[in-house]
Scaffold this motif. Sequence first.
Motif, PDB file in Angstrom:
ATOM      1  N   VAL A   1      46.463  43.532  46.737  1.00  0.00           N
ATOM      2  CA  VAL A   1      46.104  44.868  46.263  1.00  0.00           C
ATOM      3  C   VAL A   1      47.183  45.811  46.794  1.00  0.00           C
ATOM      4  O   VAL A   1      47.454  45.842  48.002  1.00  0.00           O
ATOM      5  N   ASP A   2      47.794  46.566  45.890  1.00  0.00           N
ATOM      6  CA  ASP A   2      48.889  47.452  46.280  1.00  0.00           C
ATOM      7  C   ASP A   2      48.823  48.756  45.489  1.00  0.00           C
ATOM      8  O   ASP A   2      47.850  48.998  44.762  1.00  0.00           O
ATOM      9  N   LYS A   3      49.859  49.567  45.616  1.00  0.00           N
ATOM     10  CA  LYS A   3      49.856  50.884  44.969  1.00  0.00           C
ATOM     11  C   LYS A   3      49.819  50.791  43.449  1.00  0.00           C
ATOM     12  O   LYS A   3      49.442  51.756  42.791  1.00  0.00           O
TER      13      LYS A   3
ATOM     14  N   CYS B   1      39.491  49.646  42.328  1.00  0.00           N
ATOM     15  CA  CYS B   1      38.418  50.588  42.685  1.00  0.00           C
ATOM     16  C   CYS B   1      37.484  50.853  41.510  1.00  0.00           C
ATOM     17  O   CYS B   1      36.300  51.166  41.709  1.00  0.00           O
TER      18      CYS B   1
ATOM     19  N   THR C   1      43.243  41.555  51.380  1.00  0.00           N
ATOM     20  CA  THR C   1      42.612  41.927  50.108  1.00  0.00           C
ATOM     21  C   THR C   1      43.393  41.305  48.962  1.00  0.00           C
ATOM     22  O   THR C   1      44.625  41.240  48.994  1.00  0.00           O
TER      23      THR C   1
ATOM     24  N   THR D   1      36.201  50.366  46.878  1.00  0.00           N
ATOM     25  CA  THR D   1      36.919  51.466  47.519  1.00  0.00           C
ATOM     26  C   THR D   1      36.694  51.419  49.029  1.00  0.00           C
ATOM     27  O   THR D   1      37.639  51.556  49.813  1.00  0.00           O
TER      28      THR D   1
ATOM     29  N   LEU E   1      38.699  48.618  50.603  1.00  0.00           N
ATOM     30  CA  LEU E   1      40.121  48.932  50.726  1.00  0.00           C
ATOM     31  C   LEU E   1      40.377  49.896  51.881  1.00  0.00           C
ATOM     32  O   LEU E   1      41.381  49.771  52.591  1.00  0.00           O
TER      33      LEU E   1
ATOM     34  N   TYR F   1      45.568  49.281  42.918  1.00  0.00           N
ATOM     35  CA  TYR F   1      44.375  49.636  43.694  1.00  0.00           C
ATOM     36  C   TYR F   1      43.384  50.487  42.895  1.00  0.00           C
ATOM     37  O   TYR F   1      42.179  50.347  43.068  1.00  0.00           O
TER      38      TYR F   1
END
Length: 145
Positions: free
Chosen positions: A8-10, A17, A47, A33, A36, A13
């Motif tokens: 899970v990254d930018k 969520c 994750t 959410t 994370l 994500y």
Amino acid sequence: MNLTLTDVDKNNYEDVCDLTVADNQHEYVADNTWSLVESKFNPSYQTRAICLEGKPVGFFMWVPETKRRISIWRFMVDQNYQNKGIGRKALLLAIDEIKRTDGLEEIEICYNPNNPVAKDFYASFGFVEVGMDEDGEDMLAIIKI
């Protein structure tokens, strides 16, 4: 079915969520959410987005409990992708990845004992119930490696 586990990254994500479970499953699954946020402040928490053809359709989070035990704390498949074999294949991928951890002896999973599907589902992978957690809320089950 091209199913993968991805960090899970930018880039993903927000999609993670946005994943949800059916209304009758909310009591059994923590919000992604929140998971994370937990992982942000606990760097050892791992994750993964469950991706179908590159699109997030589910989520995992696992946590090293000790040097010999990793616990799967979160596992969900979005309500629109359930009952298609995705959860089964994703759990196999997660178990395979977790097993590659040096020194690992067991994988633990916890679930609400009132969840009608969880016990049989996890048992089909070889998880054996070992009793309730210290709070008396969740059933713990393990696979020996």
